[in-house]
Design a protein around this motif. Sequence first.
Motif, short mmCIF file in Angstrom:
data_model
loop_
_atom_site.label_atom_id
_atom_site.label_comp_id
_atom_site.label_asym_id
_atom_site.label_seq_id
_atom_site.Cartn_x
_atom_site.Cartn_y
_atom_site.Cartn_z
N UNK A 34 0.85 -1.20 0.00
CA UNK A 34 0.00 0.00 0.00
C UNK A 34 0.89 1.24 0.00
N UNK A 35 0.47 2.25 -0.74
CA UNK A 35 1.16 3.54 -0.79
C UNK A 35 2.64 3.42 -1.14
N UNK A 36 2.95 2.78 -2.27
CA UNK A 36 4.37 2.73 -2.67
C UNK A 36 4.88 4.13 -2.98
N UNK A 37 6.16 4.35 -2.77
CA UNK A 37 6.76 5.67 -2.98
C UNK A 37 6.91 6.02 -4.45
N UNK A 38 6.87 4.97 -5.31
CA UNK A 38 6.92 5.21 -6.75
C UNK A 38 6.09 4.13 -7.43
N UNK A 39 5.94 4.26 -8.73
CA UNK A 39 5.15 3.28 -9.46
C UNK A 39 5.84 1.91 -9.44
N UNK A 40 5.04 0.86 -9.49
CA UNK A 40 5.55 -0.50 -9.48
C UNK A 40 5.86 -0.92 -10.91
N UNK A 41 7.09 -1.36 -11.14
CA UNK A 41 7.49 -1.78 -12.49
C UNK A 41 7.68 -3.30 -12.60
N UNK A 42 7.48 -4.01 -11.53
CA UNK A 42 7.61 -5.46 -11.57
C UNK A 42 7.53 -6.06 -10.18
N UNK A 43 7.39 -7.39 -10.16
CA UNK A 43 7.31 -8.11 -8.88
C UNK A 43 8.13 -9.39 -8.98
N UNK A 44 8.56 -9.89 -7.82
CA UNK A 44 9.44 -11.06 -7.81
C UNK A 44 9.26 -11.82 -6.51
N UNK A 45 9.44 -13.16 -6.62
CA UNK A 45 9.49 -14.02 -5.44
C UNK A 45 10.83 -14.73 -5.43
N UNK A 46 11.48 -14.76 -4.26
CA UNK A 46 12.76 -15.42 -4.11
C UNK A 46 12.76 -16.32 -2.88
N UNK A 47 13.57 -17.37 -2.96
CA UNK A 47 13.84 -18.21 -1.80
C UNK A 47 15.35 -18.34 -1.71
#
Length: 274
Positions: free
Chosen positions: A50-63
Amino acid sequence: MGAAGATGLVLGLLGALLGAGRGASGADPFVETSPNVTSGLDVVISCNISDPQSSITGRMWKKGDKILTSDKEPSNYTTYKIGEVNGDSSGEYECIFETKPPVSRTVYVTVEPHVTAYKKSEHGNEGDTGVLICKCNSYPPVSQWTWYRIKNDVNEAIINGTERFIIKSSGNKTELRIAQLDIEKDPGEYICNATNELGTSGAVVGLRVRSRLAALWPFLGIVAEVLILVTIIFIYEKRRKPDEVLDDDDGGSAPLKSNPPNHRDKNVRQRNAN
């Protein structure tokens, strides 16, 4: 204005400046994560920013260092599906939103220890050092390892440093070393137990001790076979030789030479007849 008033004024100005700076940069984004997981099939974990400081350009999951999924979607909600929660799938899952700066949170998948023996049955020679190894690949890490020996259906705890036993444990791996293996005392079954904050689990390791002469048996067997073969050949040759000698004497003797016919006497007889 007194010293106390001056100090209060300075602190107030600093607070105002910090508040203004925070207002300019915006509040830290809030990320809601799904609850930590301890069991299940086809479990879905999620993160919602919620309320990111800038626009979201992608998402990722890591282990760990491994990237599980990644995309370039601008959505503020992301999920990852775990087929089965077990020792292999347990661990720390990190969701990352590609913003400036990036924002990440962690979802924990935790299970009881999942212990496996490096070998279900170990072999050692009498007098050597035997090594039994167990490992645990589950999360959270093992906090305590314990070794037992099964004797008369009773689990006897093995104390590190007593008799001939040395226990070396490091994180999710443990070793039991038995010095000077005894063919009478040491063979049997041993248990390695692992404990973490969710519970305790273990595995059974068998130990067999061979005599030092065990390695010589194959060689001695070959030697015995060779001796038997040589003996058979010798006996056969000894029994066959007299007959062959007789055969050789009969067949090899030269025939007696007959006297050549006396043609001279024959001619004399013919003249007398005339």
